[in-house]
Design an enzyme around this catalytic site. Structure first.
Site, PDB file in Angstrom:
ATOM      1  CB  CYS A 272     -11.482 -21.275  28.582  1.00  0.00           C
ATOM      2  SG  CYS A 272     -13.205 -20.724  28.609  1.00  0.00           S
ATOM      3  CB  ILE A 273     -11.405 -15.757  30.729  1.00  0.00           C
ATOM      4  CG1 ILE A 273     -12.269 -15.490  29.492  1.00  0.00           C
ATOM      5  CG2 ILE A 273     -10.003 -15.253  30.511  1.00  0.00           C
ATOM      6  CD1 ILE A 273     -13.505 -14.771  29.817  1.00  0.00           C
TER       7      ILE A 273
END
Ligand SMILES: [Zn+2]
Length: 308
Positions: A148-149
């Site tokens: 997850c950025i």
């Protein structure tokens, strides 16, 4: 043309730690618009009923923002769960060593109890069922969901709960902010609005951002709720679509507790007890490998292509 949302996420990964500042800026914008500009000053003016209403709004919104920040940093800082050094599925170290060279050069190692074992060529190590290599951290992650950025971390076994609670608390914070700011948003378009002040613009932007996040998070929460009750990860969701009935499901309640734990009072708190962590790691390392000829396609589809 291959249109994959993960390709878009790979571009955002270039932002690195700036993503944390962006998340904090969104939270700060909402808090400023709701508390500082709209409802905070109203606590000290107007009728008692109006003051009480404003105080309640500020109190609940502050609580939701607090839970959002707690969940966010818990997800950022919690290790998603790595495969212990030297772990192998064989009955003895000698057998693991004997199979290691074969697997390192791309050969198919011997089955264990009739079940195929998995080997990560990048880590040059054995990996349990449901573990996948994460190119972001350069190692295999247990029960990996995705990278997850927004949290700058891989979401896996030990921080999936924190990730889901981050979505949950952010959704309710955005929903409340949207509800509290909608009158100011409508007033922005009315003829008597004071457009020379910066206040309407900030409230306008905050409402649009909160409403957009609220809508998109609703869809995301529904998707993850279905994954949790089916004991499935985002990566596995793509495999499941082309496979037979899902083999990991334990029933909706046990599937839910495998992520959120069995302590009811802690379901909405972004943390695991030491005992829960130990139990989760033990189960993840001893997850039975997929069985039966009908699962051959799924096993063969080791999703190295899903390294996100
Ligand atoms: Zn690996």
């Amino acid at each position: 043309m291959d249109c994959n949302i993960f390709q878009f996420c790979k571009c955002l990964k270039l932002l690195g730690r700036i993503m944390i500042l962006i998340v904090l800026a969104f939270i700060g914008l909402s808090y400023y618009a709701v508390v500082w500009e709209s409802y905070g000053p109203s606590i000290f003016e107007g009728s008692m009923q109006s003051r009480l209403g404003s105080f309640t709004a500020v109190f609940i919104f502050t609580f939701l923002i607090g839970m959002t920040l707690w969940s966010y940093f818990a997800c950022v800082m919690t290790d998603p769960g790595k495969v212990p050094l030297g772990w192998h599925p064989f009955s003895s170290d000698e057998e693991a060593d004997a199979q290691f060279s074969l697997a390192s050069y791309g050969g198919q190692p011997a089955a264990v109890n009739g079940q195929r074992v998995r080997f990560c060529r990048k880590c040059k190590a054995w990996k349990p069922e449901r573990a996948h290599h994460d190119s972001g951290t350069g190692r295999c992650v247990l029960r990996m969901d995705h990278y997850c950025i927004w949290v700058l971390n891989c979401v896996g076994l030990l921080n999936y709960k924190m990730f889901l609670l981050f979505l949950f608390w952010t959704f309710w914070a955005c929903a409340l902010a949207s509800g509290l700011l909608i009158n100011s948003f409508i007033r922005f378009f009315q003829s008597d609005a004071d457009l020379n002040s910066a206040r309407p613009a900030i409230v306008f932007i905050a409402f649009v951002v909160d409403a957009a996040f609220c809508l998109s998070l609703f869809g995301f929460l529904i998707m993850h709720a279905r994954l949790v009750v089916n004991n499935c990860t985002t990566i596995e969701m793509f495999e499941k679509a082309r496979g037979p009935p899902w083999p990991y499901t334990l029933g909706a309640r046990r599937n839910f507790e495998s992520v959120f734990g069995s302590r009811h009072w802690a379901w909405l708190l972004p943390m695991h007890s030491a005992a829960e962590k130990a139990s989760m790691l033990d189960e993840a390392l001893h997850e039975p490998y997929l069985q039966g000829p009908e699962m051959a396609d799924l096993r063969g589809a080791d999703p190295l292509s899903c390294e996100v």
